[in-house]
Structure formats: C-alpha cells, structure tokens
Design an enzyme around this catalytic site. Structure first.
Site, PDB file in Angstrom:
ATOM      1  N   ASP A 108       0.866  -1.325   0.007  1.00 35.06           N
ATOM      2  CA  ASP A 108      -0.093   0.076   0.041  1.00 35.06           C
ATOM      3  C   ASP A 108       0.818   1.207   0.116  1.00 35.06           C
ATOM      4  OD1 ASP A 108       1.148   0.246   2.713  1.00 35.06           O
ATOM      5  OD2 ASP A 108      -0.937   0.263   3.468  1.00 35.06           O
ATOM      6  N   CYS A 168       2.827  -3.332   4.034  1.00 38.52           N
ATOM      7  CA  CYS A 168       2.123  -2.014   4.444  1.00 38.52           C
ATOM      8  C   CYS A 168       2.612  -1.799   5.562  1.00 38.52           C
ATOM      9  CB  CYS A 168       0.528  -2.687   4.611  1.00 38.52           C
ATOM     10  SG  CYS A 168       0.223  -3.783   6.110  1.00 38.52           S
ATOM     11  N   THR A 190       1.899  -1.761   9.109  1.00 32.63           N
ATOM     12  CA  THR A 190       2.404  -2.825   9.980  1.00 32.63           C
ATOM     13  C   THR A 190       2.480  -4.245   9.689  1.00 32.63           C
ATOM     14  OG1 THR A 190      -0.068  -3.551  10.428  1.00 32.63           O
ATOM     15  CG2 THR A 190       1.160  -1.245  11.649  1.00 32.63           C
ATOM     16  N   HIS A 208       8.634 -24.157   9.087  1.00 34.04           N
ATOM     17  CA  HIS A 208       7.427 -24.863   9.853  1.00 34.04           C
ATOM     18  C   HIS A 208       5.975 -25.044   9.083  1.00 34.04           C
ATOM     19  CE1 HIS A 208       9.343 -24.634  13.884  1.00 34.04           C
ATOM     20  NE2 HIS A 208       9.984 -25.302  13.065  1.00 34.04           N
ATOM     21  N   HIS A 218       5.547 -31.385   9.835  1.00 33.94           N
ATOM     22  CA  HIS A 218       5.051 -30.116   9.518  1.00 33.94           C
ATOM     23  C   HIS A 218       4.118 -30.316   8.252  1.00 33.94           C
ATOM     24  CE1 HIS A 218       7.614 -28.172  12.272  1.00 33.94           C
ATOM     25  NE2 HIS A 218       8.588 -28.795  11.728  1.00 33.94           N
TER      26      HIS A 218
END
Length: 159
Positions: free
Chosen positions: A9, A66, A68, A99, A134
């Site tokens: 963004d 973005c 955060t 994982h 996994h």
C-alpha cells in the site's frame, strides 16, 4: 527463473521499491502488483492481487508490505492456498518457511528498517520447508480450507 509477486500500500511503497532492488540483486525476477506511488490506496486491492498470483501459480511466492503488515496478512490469508506470514525478525522468517511453508512474506514498513527487511527477505528466501511432521499440519490446514470452501459455496458440508 523464479518470479516473486510483490505489492504494497502507500505506507509500504518505498520499502517495496527497496525490496524490488534487493530481489534483482539476488537474481530474482519480480512482478509488481502495485501500488505505484505514495498516494493513499486501499491495501486489500494489492494484497489480493499478490495472493491470487501466488495461489494461481502465476508467481512462485510473494512479498507484501504495508504499514504494520497486519492488514496485508489478513487479506492474503483469505485466498485459498495462501500461507502469508507476518515476520518481524529472522527467527520468525525461518520458522514461517521451515514449519509453515509460507508462500507469502509480509512485513511492516512502519515497524522495520530497510536493513531489517532486507535481512528478513534474504533469510526467508533461503530457508526451505522442513517437511516431516510439518507436512501433516499443512495437510490439516488444506483440509480446513477445503471444508470452508465447500461450506461457503455449496452449503452441504457441516462440521
């Protein structure tokens, strides 16, 4: 050559441009799904484009940025087959690949420096999926996606 989908963004635009240069230096091709400047945009548009490119195998993996990283993580993980991981350091980058076989790296431009993002990106790209136990967990996630898709689209699957 491996193609990596990349998007951001407005808050992540400068970081995206930096990471695109890093990818080129590391001999990766990238496809930029936007945004293309720092004018305010709606991040779901760009997160969805990258996630769909990865889900549809147009690109091998993706990187989203973005402010955060939270919003892009939420958006990308709405697309079937996507395992987008918000990484804040190299430890989370390694674990997301080893994982979870994450296929989209998500970072926050207001949380990390360019140097931190570069190191996280390098480690994420270099870390293979560990497989083993996994694989069972990823199969469980894929089954959840299948059930949720059928339930939403056909209404005939009940848990």
């Amino acid at each position: 050559m491996t193609i990596i989908a990349i998007g951001s963004d407005h808050a992540g635009y400068a970081a995206k441009e930096f990471i695109k240069s890093l990818l080129q230096d590391l001999s990766y091709n990238s496809h930029d799904y936007g945004c293309f400047d720092e004018q305010s945009v709606h991040y779901p548009e760009f997160g969805q484009k990258v996630a769909q490119a990865v889900s549809g195998a147009v690109c091998a993996s993706g990187i989203l940025i973005c402010g955060t990283g939270i919003g892009m993580s939420i958006v990308a993980n709405k697309v079937c087959g996507i395992r987008a991981a918000l990484c804040h350091n190299t430890f989370t980058a390694v674990c997301s690949r080893e994982h979870n076989n994450a296929n989209i790296l998500v970072m926050g431009a207001r949380v990390l420096s360019f140097d931190q993002m570069a190191e996280i990106t390098r480690v994420w790209l270099a870390t293979p999926f560990a497989g083993g136990r996994h694989e069972t967990r990823l199969a469980m996630i894929q089954e959840m996606e299948r059930i949720n898709y059928l339930y939403k689209n056909k209404g005939d699957v009940h848990v």
